[in-house]
Scaffold this active site. Sequence first.
Site, PDB file in Angstrom:
ATOM      1  N   HIS A 192      -0.747   0.016 -10.345  1.00  0.00           N
ATOM      2  CA  HIS A 192      -1.480  -0.873  -9.434  1.00  0.00           C
ATOM      3  C   HIS A 192      -2.012  -2.103 -10.183  1.00  0.00           C
ATOM      4  O   HIS A 192      -3.209  -2.410 -10.164  1.00  0.00           O
ATOM      5  CB  HIS A 192      -2.630  -0.129  -8.742  1.00  0.00           C
ATOM      6  CG  HIS A 192      -3.035  -0.790  -7.460  1.00  0.00           C
ATOM      7  ND1 HIS A 192      -3.538  -0.100  -6.391  1.00  0.00           N
ATOM      8  CD2 HIS A 192      -3.011  -2.094  -7.068  1.00  0.00           C
ATOM      9  CE1 HIS A 192      -3.812  -0.941  -5.394  1.00  0.00           C
ATOM     10  NE2 HIS A 192      -3.492  -2.157  -5.787  1.00  0.00           N
ATOM     11  N   ARG A 243       0.852  -1.176   0.000  1.00  0.00           N
ATOM     12  CA  ARG A 243       0.000   0.000   0.000  1.00  0.00           C
ATOM     13  C   ARG A 243       0.894   1.233   0.000  1.00  0.00           C
ATOM     14  O   ARG A 243       1.907   1.267   0.701  1.00  0.00           O
ATOM     15  CB  ARG A 243      -0.925   0.035   1.229  1.00  0.00           C
ATOM     16  CG  ARG A 243      -2.089  -0.930   1.189  1.00  0.00           C
ATOM     17  CD  ARG A 243      -3.136  -0.487   0.174  1.00  0.00           C
ATOM     18  NE  ARG A 243      -4.343  -1.287   0.216  1.00  0.00           N
ATOM     19  CZ  ARG A 243      -4.553  -2.389  -0.490  1.00  0.00           C
ATOM     20  NH1 ARG A 243      -3.595  -2.840  -1.292  1.00  0.00           N
ATOM     21  NH2 ARG A 243      -5.694  -3.047  -0.400  1.00  0.00           N
ATOM     22  N   GLU A 303      -4.644   7.215  -5.956  1.00  0.00           N
ATOM     23  CA  GLU A 303      -4.597   6.463  -7.213  1.00  0.00           C
ATOM     24  C   GLU A 303      -5.734   6.890  -8.145  1.00  0.00           C
ATOM     25  O   GLU A 303      -6.896   6.885  -7.719  1.00  0.00           O
ATOM     26  CB  GLU A 303      -4.671   4.955  -6.927  1.00  0.00           C
ATOM     27  CG  GLU A 303      -3.483   4.459  -6.126  1.00  0.00           C
ATOM     28  CD  GLU A 303      -3.544   2.986  -5.778  1.00  0.00           C
ATOM     29  OE1 GLU A 303      -2.495   2.420  -5.402  1.00  0.00           O
ATOM     30  OE2 GLU A 303      -4.644   2.383  -5.858  1.00  0.00           O
TER      31      GLU A 303
END
Length: 317
Positions: free
Chosen positions: A282, A231, A260
């Site tokens: 991601h 994370r 994000e």
Amino acid sequence: MKIVVLDRFTLGEDLDISAASKYGEVVCFDKTEPSEVEERIADADVIFVNKVKLTCGNLKNAKNLKLICEAATGYDNIDTAFCREKGIAVCNVPGYSVYSVAQVTVSMVLSLANHLSEYTRFTKDGTYSHGKSANILKPVYNELYGKTWGIVGYGGIGSRVGEIAKALGCNVMAFKRTPVSGILCTDIDTLIEKSDIITVHIPLSDATRNLIDRNRIAKMKKNVIFVNTARGAVTDEAALCEAVKSGNIAAFGTDVYSAEPFDCNSPFYEIKDYDNVCLTPHMAWGAKEARERCFSEMLKNLEACFNGEIRNRVDLL
């Protein structure tokens, strides 16, 4: 039963989710803005969610809601305390992405260690073809054999990375809340100071937020390769980017960000084109097999919940 999928695109357009219709009406939204959540879940019995934040503010009027199925292992986007109070079940999917994330983590480390972005550029831009040497050996790269690979978080993903690191000949040490046999477990500061490679695999919580802070970044070896596939907020992102720019860490890779996607005001935007930086969007969790495994487990969670069984219930923790 009405099942509302709030962020379909995050699961991948190629993923077939038609099996969910076996359990009721399925309403899909490709993406959902914060201002749209409350209206879209107003009459939902079940919510399928990946990244959208579900808070007491947008959940309070979802009177039919019985279950939230998180399409991930981490569930910090869901107010589980509110759900517990209101009797809303919350299920996550542990372990589904172990192989995918481990694969991408090690790929990042190997790419950065071998300077692959530079070396492939030499063949693409003609430097090699127009040169007079059969080989190019700058920038210098080193073997990983005999190096110390520090793993922050030694659960399913971290331990898998550890197995691969050992196969590469690395000495592995780990920071883990509960030490395990067969691996050198140490405190976080010793790991930070001693490791040549550091990879991060811990969930985000109050205890881990900003765990890799400015002071710890300053203690890393200058030749360290640092990779985060956990994370974003477990690190001080601005301090990491500053360390890259100043040359205080040798190489940096991350697949995760506190915001994000990151925008042009992010510190990552300033280093995105550096040769010793590998930034990915991601995607480490998302190998096709991992996504199929995740969705299959979500359906099993749904079925178990409505059969009165307890399966992956994080609201009960």
